[in-house]
Design an enzyme around this catalytic site. Structure first.
Site, mmCIF file in Angstrom:
data_model
loop_
_atom_site.group_PDB
_atom_site.id
_atom_site.type_symbol
_atom_site.label_atom_id
_atom_site.label_comp_id
_atom_site.label_asym_id
_atom_site.label_seq_id
_atom_site.Cartn_x
_atom_site.Cartn_y
_atom_site.Cartn_z
ATOM 1 C CG ASN A 171 -2.057 -1.020 1.072
ATOM 2 O OD1 ASN A 171 -2.473 -1.350 -0.032
ATOM 3 N ND2 ASN A 171 -2.538 -1.513 2.197
ATOM 4 C CG HIS A 221 -4.789 -6.587 5.021
ATOM 5 N ND1 HIS A 221 -5.969 -6.845 4.371
ATOM 6 C CD2 HIS A 221 -4.377 -5.379 4.561
ATOM 7 C CE1 HIS A 221 -6.257 -5.851 3.549
ATOM 8 N NE2 HIS A 221 -5.303 -4.953 3.645
ATOM 9 C CE1 TYR A 230 -3.089 -5.018 -0.108
ATOM 10 C CE2 TYR A 230 -3.829 -7.175 0.646
ATOM 11 C CZ TYR A 230 -4.089 -5.845 0.381
ATOM 12 O OH TYR A 230 -5.343 -5.330 0.610
ATOM 13 N NE ARG A 284 -9.798 -8.365 0.127
ATOM 14 C CZ ARG A 284 -8.781 -7.531 0.237
ATOM 15 N NH1 ARG A 284 -7.757 -7.847 1.025
ATOM 16 N NH2 ARG A 284 -8.750 -6.391 -0.422
ATOM 17 C CD GLU A 367 -7.393 -9.872 4.199
ATOM 18 O OE1 GLU A 367 -7.187 -9.240 5.250
ATOM 19 O OE2 GLU A 367 -7.057 -9.450 3.084
#
Length: 700
Positions: A171, A221, A230, A284, A367
């Site tokens: 991110n 996360h 990610y 996910r 998640e």
């Protein structure tokens, strides 16, 4: 003299400014070349987009009022704008530099500049949209006619979203990327320096925080495994920027380049089998269509050829792996790794991949979030990914029975239950880990979830993987099952050498020595068990697992094999051996494997041919394993490997990651071994990793 000094200073400033301007021009040209390296927009599509664009700069089929959190319709506007711009600035395009196309670009760009569209998902607002605007504006720098300043300025203002200093991992890089684009558009040296600092900041090893770990897994996360997803975004974003700034003062240093390349070549690329990645590493994201097929990675590799051409042999080899023409077993690999920070094990061979996803009180379970992966309750409880050809699990998730995920021991519910915890939660169990000598090893996990307790272990030799479960307990009303596999049906199912291709559903008791083969994978039963098998058509939809996806029916025939432990098992166990990459059983090879122990305290397997003994001790104590007497003062996972006539190697790992030392006493009268060791265990960021010692044979 004073005048000369002033002249020289002025000249130096002018030259420095010119050099800086040249740097910006070079970097922008690299961005332009990269964005135009893919397929050109279809001429008919370009014409259609132009014809469908309305006078107010909108497309009628886009819902501009939507605030959807996953597939956000307004984002399609920027995608189409980029398509028109590529057609305008590419010399190979039929619409190259056409005034009519330029006018359409201004129309669509002006509409976006006049509005401030918002998604309920921050990612679209602070990452996707600003990056898309940046790419569009940089590409237009290469048009015959440019974006007017009166339009560029408000678009640049819309890019001022997100703060990379408050984010971590991928991110951080994603937000810093549109800061980087904005710096290029404005030719702002200070902004470019700040963006580069944040873009390259994630290329460092961190201890349990989000990002690249000391075991070269990737967490995001929280401490959640995300090598793909990610981790993939980390690779894509940073490889881009490194290729853009190559041969400039902003080029990446060798230390960071080495860390980046290690993650790419030693972690990420190896777990891709014939273009298809292990579903365990996508979080996910496995609830998204086509996510397991890795074709965009070719862009990363092409960029690496520009960044580090000295390693082109490696990059070309990896590109061939992603080429669908290359055989699925073309890669020569013999690697076993346990990622002690990520709770993940890979066992990679030319003939197959067999990987396991664990979880512990140190790592988050898989998640659910943004309506994605809503059924992934058991996606971290010893999940096994078995690939021979590559696409065994490709797009199977909509039709999966989600309480029979491959490798797991779970309650068998009448229907699939949703995962209530959002964005991941730490697992309840402390015990999870693995030992490895880079070629072979053992991993284990003490499952404590949903009322089910079980000690699960995997013993990885060369071609054979022995899977054991013990201490299985559950007081709930549902039966408990251990799933060996749930994969697409591909070819006949063979029981004990006899084809049963018409099989639909079977429940039977298997005897010692029975075996099943399907799709070049052997399942061998060293103990009597109650087995269930179906080869039925299973039905579902992507919406069932991802609320932003289609409700259209998806179906296909599925091979599903499991053990039935019945209702309320108390101290139940199981044992099976998997040999991927073969079509029939090798009885002699099976006889080389000896299961010495399978209890809630200890599980132990020996490969007599390889002279390797692997032991999982869940408790401190004294144990007898074949000819070995073993005493430990701490739980541990151990591997004993005969190296030569006079010594053997002891590999040991602490699955609790708490002890500083472990005292081990080894006695084997046959080998004349009687040795006591106090093994110092790795600490800090290396806690849980393997430590090795040599054991002398023939000495007391």
């Amino acid at each position: 003299m004073k005048g000369l000094i002033l002249f020289l200073l002025s000249f130096a400033l002018v030259m420095a400014k010119a050099q800086n301007s040249d740097t910006f021009v070079r970097i922008k040209k690299h961005v332009y070349d990269d964005e135009l390296s893919g397929p050109l927009p279809n001429a008919d599509k370009t014409l259609s987009l132009c014809n469908q664009l309305r006078a107010d700069g909108t497309w009628a089929d886009i819902d501009y009022s939507s605030k959807s959190i996953s597939l956000w319709p307004p984002g399609e506007h920027l995608d189409r704008l980029r398509t028109l711009i590529v057609a305008y600035v590419s010399p190979q395009s039929a619409s190259y530099q056409q005034k009519s196309l330029y006018d359409k670009i201004l129309l669509a760009a002006q509409y976006w500049a006049n509005n401030r569209f918002e998604s309920s998902n921050w990612w679209h607002n602070e990452i996707a949209s600003p990056k898309a605007i940046g790419v569009c504006l940089i590409l237009m720098k290469f048009g015959k006619e440019k974006i007017p300043t009166t339009l560029e300025t408000p678009l640049v203002e819309l890019m001022k979203r997100g703060d990379p200093y408050t984010k971590t991992g991928a991110n951080k890089s994603d937000i810093a990327m549109h800061y980087f684009y904005r710096a290029l558009i404005l030719e702002d040296e200070n902004l470019l320096a700040a963006a580069m600092e944040q873009l390259l900041f994630p290329i460092q090893l961190v201890n349990g925080k989000e990002g690249l770990q000391y075991d070269f897994s990737y967490l995001q996360h929280g401490p959640q495994l995300y090598i793909a997803g990610y981790g993939e975004e980390f690779l894509k974003g940073i490889s881009k920027v490194m290729s853009y700034v190559r041969e400039t003062p902003y080029a990446v240093d060798m230390k960071r380049l080495g860390l980046f390349e290690h993650f790419l070549t030693e972690t990420y690329l190896p777990i891709i089998r014939s273009r298809y990645i292990d579903f365990n590493v996508h979080g996910r994201g496995i609830s998204r269509p086509n996510i397991l097929e890795k074709t965009q990675e070719t862009a990363i590799l092409q960029q690496m050829k520009l960044i580090d051409p000295a390693k082109n042999t490696i990059w070309n080899k990896a590109l061939a792996k992603l080429d669908s023409v290359q055989a699925f077993d073309a890669e020569h690999i013999e690697v076993h790794r346990h990622y002690w920070k990520g709770d993940y094990t890979t066992h990679l061979r030319k003939q197959f991949h067999f990987n396991v996803r664990l979880a512990s009180s140190r790592t988050n379970k898989s998640e659910s979030g943004n309506g994605e992966n809503v059924l992934g309750r058991n996606m971290s409880d010893g999940v096994t990914n078995i690939q021979v050809f590559g696409p065994e699990y490709y797009n199977i998730m909509p039709v999966w029975e989600w309480d029979k995920i491959p490798g797991t021991t779970t309650r068998d519910y009448p229907g699939d239950l949703e995962l209530k915890e959002q964005w991941g939660a730490l697992a309840a169990n402390n015990f999870a880990g693995g030992v490895s000598n880079d070629k072979t090893g053992a991993s284990a996990m003490s499952v404590q979830y949903d009322g089910v307790k079980a000690q699960k272990a995997w013993f990885f030799f060369d071609r054979e993987i022995v899977c054991l479960g013990a201490g299985i307990h559950c007081a709930a009303p549902e039966a408990v099952v251990t799933t060996l596999n749930q994969t697409w049906l591909n070819g006949p199912v063979v029981w004990n050498g006899k084809e049963m291709s018409a099989l639909d559903s079977v429940q039977r008791s298997v005897k010692v020595g029975d075996f099943i083969t399907h799709n070049n994978v052997l399942y061998y039963f060293p103990a009597a068990m109650n087995v269930g098998l179906t080869t039925k058509d299973q039905v579902g939809s992507w919406y069932r697992i991802n609320r932003s996806r289609s409700k259209d029916v998806v179906h296909g025939k599925v091979f599903k094999l499991w053990f039935d432990h019945a209702v309320a098992p108390n101290n139940a166990s199981y044992a099976y051996i998997v040999v991927p990459g073969i079509k029939t059983v090798d009885t002699k090879a099976m006889q080389q494997l000896k299961i010495w122990q399978n209890t809630s305290d200890i599980q132990a397997v020996e490969h007599k041919g390889s002279r390797i003994l692997q032991i999982v001790c869940y408790q401190a104590g004294t144990y007898q394993v074949g000819d070995w007497s073993l005493k430990l003062d701490q739980p541990a996972i151990i591997q004993l490997s005969m190296r030569e006539a006079t010594s053997m190697q002891l590999d040991l790992a602490d699955p609790l990651q708490r002890a500083k030392t472990v005292k081990v006493q080894l006695v084997n009268k046959q080998l004349r071994v009687n040795q006591s060791l106090e093994v110092s265990l790795p600490q800090g960021e290396y806690a849980g990793s393997t430590v090795s010692n040599q054991i002398a044979i023939g000495k007391k």
